[in-house]
Design a protein around this motif. Structure first.
Motif, short mmCIF file in Angstrom:
data_model
loop_
_atom_site.label_atom_id
_atom_site.label_comp_id
_atom_site.label_asym_id
_atom_site.label_seq_id
_atom_site.Cartn_x
_atom_site.Cartn_y
_atom_site.Cartn_z
N THR A 292 14.39 -10.73 -1.47
CA THR A 292 14.97 -10.18 -2.53
C THR A 292 13.73 -9.63 -3.49
O THR A 292 12.53 -9.83 -3.30
N HIS A 293 14.27 -8.80 -4.42
CA HIS A 293 13.25 -8.32 -5.26
C HIS A 293 13.70 -8.63 -6.70
O HIS A 293 15.00 -8.43 -7.08
N PHE A 294 12.83 -9.15 -7.53
CA PHE A 294 13.21 -9.21 -8.98
C PHE A 294 13.08 -8.29 -9.89
O PHE A 294 12.33 -7.50 -10.09
N VAL B 63 0.94 -1.18 0.13
CA VAL B 63 0.02 -0.01 0.15
C VAL B 63 0.78 1.21 -0.02
O VAL B 63 0.46 2.07 0.36
N LYS B 64 2.05 1.16 -0.62
CA LYS B 64 2.93 2.16 -0.46
C LYS B 64 2.37 3.42 -1.66
O LYS B 64 1.24 3.04 -2.22
N ALA B 65 2.94 4.57 -1.53
CA ALA B 65 2.35 5.66 -2.43
C ALA B 65 0.95 5.70 -1.95
O ALA B 65 0.09 6.03 -3.22
N ALA C 150 -1.42 3.84 -1.26
CA ALA C 150 -2.02 2.61 -1.88
C ALA C 150 -2.14 2.96 -3.25
O ALA C 150 -3.35 2.77 -3.79
N TYR C 151 -1.04 3.26 -3.81
CA TYR C 151 -0.92 3.50 -5.49
C TYR C 151 -2.03 4.50 -5.72
O TYR C 151 -2.88 4.08 -6.86
N GLY C 152 -2.18 5.53 -4.91
CA GLY C 152 -3.03 6.71 -5.28
C GLY C 152 -4.50 6.39 -5.01
O GLY C 152 -5.27 7.38 -5.09
N GLY D 176 0.06 1.48 -15.73
CA GLY D 176 -1.05 1.77 -15.00
C GLY D 176 -0.53 2.41 -13.64
O GLY D 176 -1.12 3.24 -12.93
N TYR D 177 0.77 1.80 -12.99
CA TYR D 177 1.14 2.44 -11.95
C TYR D 177 0.99 3.70 -11.79
O TYR D 177 0.84 4.39 -10.86
N GLU D 178 1.64 4.35 -12.80
CA GLU D 178 1.89 5.92 -12.98
C GLU D 178 0.75 6.51 -12.92
O GLU D 178 0.72 7.67 -12.40
N VAL E 105 4.56 -13.31 -0.17
CA VAL E 105 4.66 -12.49 -1.46
C VAL E 105 4.03 -11.22 -1.26
O VAL E 105 3.38 -10.78 -0.28
N ARG E 106 4.53 -10.19 -2.22
CA ARG E 106 4.36 -8.84 -2.10
C ARG E 106 3.57 -8.02 -3.18
O ARG E 106 4.22 -7.36 -3.98
N PRO E 107 2.60 -8.49 -3.48
CA PRO E 107 1.73 -7.91 -4.58
C PRO E 107 1.19 -6.63 -4.26
O PRO E 107 1.01 -6.17 -3.28
N GLY E 108 1.18 -5.41 -5.45
CA GLY E 108 0.90 -4.18 -5.41
C GLY E 108 -0.16 -4.32 -6.46
O GLY E 108 -1.37 -4.50 -6.25
N ILE E 109 0.48 -4.07 -7.81
CA ILE E 109 -0.36 -3.52 -8.84
C ILE E 109 -1.52 -4.48 -9.25
O ILE E 109 -2.58 -4.06 -9.83
N ALA E 110 -1.28 -5.81 -8.86
CA ALA E 110 -2.57 -6.77 -9.28
C ALA E 110 -3.61 -6.55 -8.37
O ALA E 110 -4.87 -6.70 -9.00
N CYS F 92 8.41 -12.37 -4.21
CA CYS F 92 7.32 -11.90 -5.45
C CYS F 92 6.63 -10.85 -5.24
O CYS F 92 6.09 -10.54 -4.32
N ASN F 93 6.62 -9.95 -6.27
CA ASN F 93 5.69 -8.66 -6.66
C ASN F 93 4.57 -9.52 -7.61
O ASN F 93 4.87 -10.74 -7.54
N SER F 94 3.90 -8.59 -7.89
CA SER F 94 2.68 -9.16 -8.60
C SER F 94 3.22 -10.10 -9.74
O SER F 94 2.53 -10.88 -10.12
N ALA F 95 3.99 -9.51 -10.60
CA ALA F 95 4.33 -10.35 -11.85
C ALA F 95 4.91 -11.66 -11.33
O ALA F 95 4.72 -12.63 -12.04
C1 PLP Z 1 6.47 -1.88 -4.84
C2 PLP Z 1 6.84 -3.18 -4.38
C3 PLP Z 1 6.39 -4.36 -4.67
C4 PLP Z 1 4.88 -4.48 -5.49
O1 PLP Z 1 5.24 -4.60 -6.58
P1 PLP Z 1 4.02 -4.61 -7.86
O2 PLP Z 1 4.86 -4.76 -9.22
O3 PLP Z 1 3.27 -3.39 -7.60
O4 PLP Z 1 3.27 -5.74 -7.34
C5 PLP Z 1 6.82 -5.59 -4.18
N1 PLP Z 1 7.99 -5.54 -3.64
C6 PLP Z 1 8.97 -4.34 -3.49
C7 PLP Z 1 10.32 -4.19 -2.77
C8 PLP Z 1 8.37 -3.18 -3.87
O5 PLP Z 1 9.01 -2.00 -3.65
#
Ligand code: PLP
Length: 364
Positions: free
Chosen positions: A158-160, A34-36, A38-40, A348-350, A209-214, A190-193
Motif C-alpha cells: 500500500t502507499h501512504f 529509480v523511476k523517471a 532515477a529521478y532525472g 525537489g522531485y520536480e 521499504v521503497r525510498p526514492g527522494i531521500a 513506506c516511501n522516504s517520508a
Molecule cells: C515514487 C514512489 C515511491 C518513492 O517515493 P519517495 O517519496 O520518492 O520516497 C514509493 N512507492 C511508490 C508506489 C512510488 O510510486
C-alpha cells in the motif's frame, strides 16, 4: 568548448543516503526507487551508488530492461504493474516482479502463458484513492490471484498519502493491517517520508521499504526538516559558469520585464543556465545560488538560457567563475535543491526530473 552547464551525480552521496535509509528501517529490505530515469539522474549514473540496495523499483519496462543490461540480477519491481498483455511476456523473460492493482491486471495474468509463475505485489487502496483494491475488494482479488497457476508468491503493498504531513500514516496503516491480518506474504508500505518519519517509532511494519527522494538527497518533509537534519547528502549538482558581468548604476534594471531595479551601484554576473536547462522560470529575485561556493541570489526573470546573479558578496568572482545552481560546489559548499524548489513553489522531485536533455550528466 561546449556551453559550460553540467550536472554531476555523486556516487558517494548515493551510497551514504542508502546507508542512512537502512539505518532508519534496519529490519526492512530496501527497494531503491529509480523511476523517471532515477529521478532525472540517469539510471546508469546511479547504479554504482545504489547497487547495495536489495532491489530496484520503477515503472517503465524499458527502464527495467536497462537495469538488466547493466548487470542487475536481483529483484526488480514494477510499481504500476503491467500496462498490457505483452508486458507480461517481458516480465517472464526478465524475471520482473509486478504490482497488481486492478481487475484488468488479474485478467491479463489469467490469460498469460508462462512456464514460470510470477511474483506479485497486490496493492491495496487504503485511502489515497490512486491505485489499488479497496479493503472491501482486496480479499477477493487475493483469492482470485492465489488460484492462478501463473502466480507464485503474493506480497502485499500500500502507499501512504500523508507520510510527510500532520495527518500521518496511522489510519491507512490501521486499514491495511486489519484487512491483511491473516494473509500470508511480505508487506511493503513506506516511501522516504514514511520510513524516515514513522519507521523508527514502530508506526509502520514493513518487510520492504521503497525510498526514492531521500536517496537523491532531498528532504521528504522540507521545510519542516532539511537534508542536514536528516543527514542526507545532495546527489545531483547543477553547475555552470559566469559568461559575462555588468556594472549597474542605481536605477538600472535587469532582464526581461525589468523586474529588478538596482537601488545602488552593483556588479552582477550572467550565468549560462536558464529554463531550457530545466531551471524553473518561476524562481523570483532572491532565489539562492552559489558563485565560487559563496551564497548569493538571482536577480530579475530567469530567461531561456541565462540568469542574472548578484555579485555584491562575491568580489573575487567574475567571468568564468563557477556557479552552483543547486547541490554541491566543487569546493564542497552545499545549496540544497529543496531551497531552490521552494523559491519556485515546487519540490525537489520536480526539479530533478525536469533537468533538460541539453544538460550533460557526469558521474563523480
Ligand atoms: C515514487 C514512489 C515511491 C518513492 O517515493 P519517495 O517519496 O520518492 O520516497 C514509493 N512507492 C511508490 C508506489 C512510488 O510510486
Amino acid at each position: 568548448m561546449p556551453r559550460p552547464i553540467q550536472a554531476f551525480v555523486h556516487t558517494d552521496a548515493l551510497r551514504h543516503n542508502l546507508e542512512r535509509v537502512r539505518a532508519a528501517a534496519p529490519d526492512a529490505r530496501v527497494w531503491a526507487v529509480v523511476k523517471a530515469n532515477a529521478y532525472g539522474h540517469g539510471i546508469a549514473h546511479v547504479f554504482e551508488g545504489l547497487r547495495g540496495a536489495d532491489g530496484f523499483a520503477l515503472l517503465d519496462l524499458d527502464e527495467a530492461q536497462r537495469m538488466r543490461s547493466l548487470g542487475w540480477r536481483g529483484p526488480i519491481l514494477l510499481l504500476e504493474g503491467v500496462f498490457d498483455m505483452r508486458d507480461l511476456e517481458l516480465c517472464s523473460r526478465l524475471d520482473l516482479w509486478h504490482t497488481v492493482h486492478c481487475d484488468e491486471q488479474v485478467d491479463m495474468l489469467s490469460a498469460h502463458k508462462t512456464q514460470v509463475p510470477h511474483r506479485i505485489f497486490l496493492k491495496m487502496n487504503s485511502g489515497m484513492n490512486r491505485l489499488g483494491f479497496t479493503p472491501a475488494r482486496f480479499r477477493s482479488a487475493w483469492t482470485r490471484l492465489n488460484q492462478l497457476p501463473q502466480v507464485d508468491e503474493i506480497s502485499l503493498a500500500t502507499h501512504f498519502s500523508d507520510a510527510d504531513g500532520p495527518k500521518g500514516v496511522a489510519e491507512q496503516m490501521r486499514v491495511f493491517t486489519k484487512t491483511t491480518e491473516d494473509l500470508p506474504g511480505e508487506r511493503t508500505t513506506c516511501n522516504s517520508a514514511g520510513l524516515l518519519r514513522h519507521a523508527s517509532d514502530g508506526a509502520v511494519a514493513a518487510d520492504w521499504v521503497r525510498p526514492g527522494i531521500a536517496l537523491y538527497g532531498s528532504s521528504p518533509d522540507f521545510p519542516e526538516r532539511n537534508i542536514a537534519q536528516w543527514d542526507l547528502q545532495p546527489t545531483l549538482s547543477l553547475r555552470s559558469r559566469l559568461i559575462a558581468t555588468q556594472d549597474l548604476q542605481a536605477g538600472d534594471s535587469v532582464g526581461y520585464g525589468s523586474t529588478f531595479t538596482a537601488d545602488t551601484p552593483m556588479r552582477i554576473g550572467i550565468v549560462a543556465c536558464g529554463y531550457a536547462d530545466g531551471y524553473p522560470r518561476h524562481c523570483p529575485t532572491g532565489t539562492p545560488v552559489m558563485v565560487d561556493g559563496v551564497r548569493t541570489r538571482t536577480l530579475g526573470r530567469v530567461s531561456m538560457d541565462m540568469i542574472a546573479l548578484d555579485l555584491t558578496s562575491c568580489a573575487d568572482s567574475g567571468h568564468g567563475s563557477e556557479v552552483t545552481l543547486w547541490g554541491k560546489s566543487s569546493s564542497g559548499s552545499v545549496l540544497p535543491i529543496d531551497e531552490v524548489a521552494q523559491a519556485a513553489g515546487t519540490v525537489g522531485y520536480e526539479l530533478m526530473c525536469a533537468l533538460s536533455g541539453r544538460v550533460g550528466i557526469t558521474q563523480d
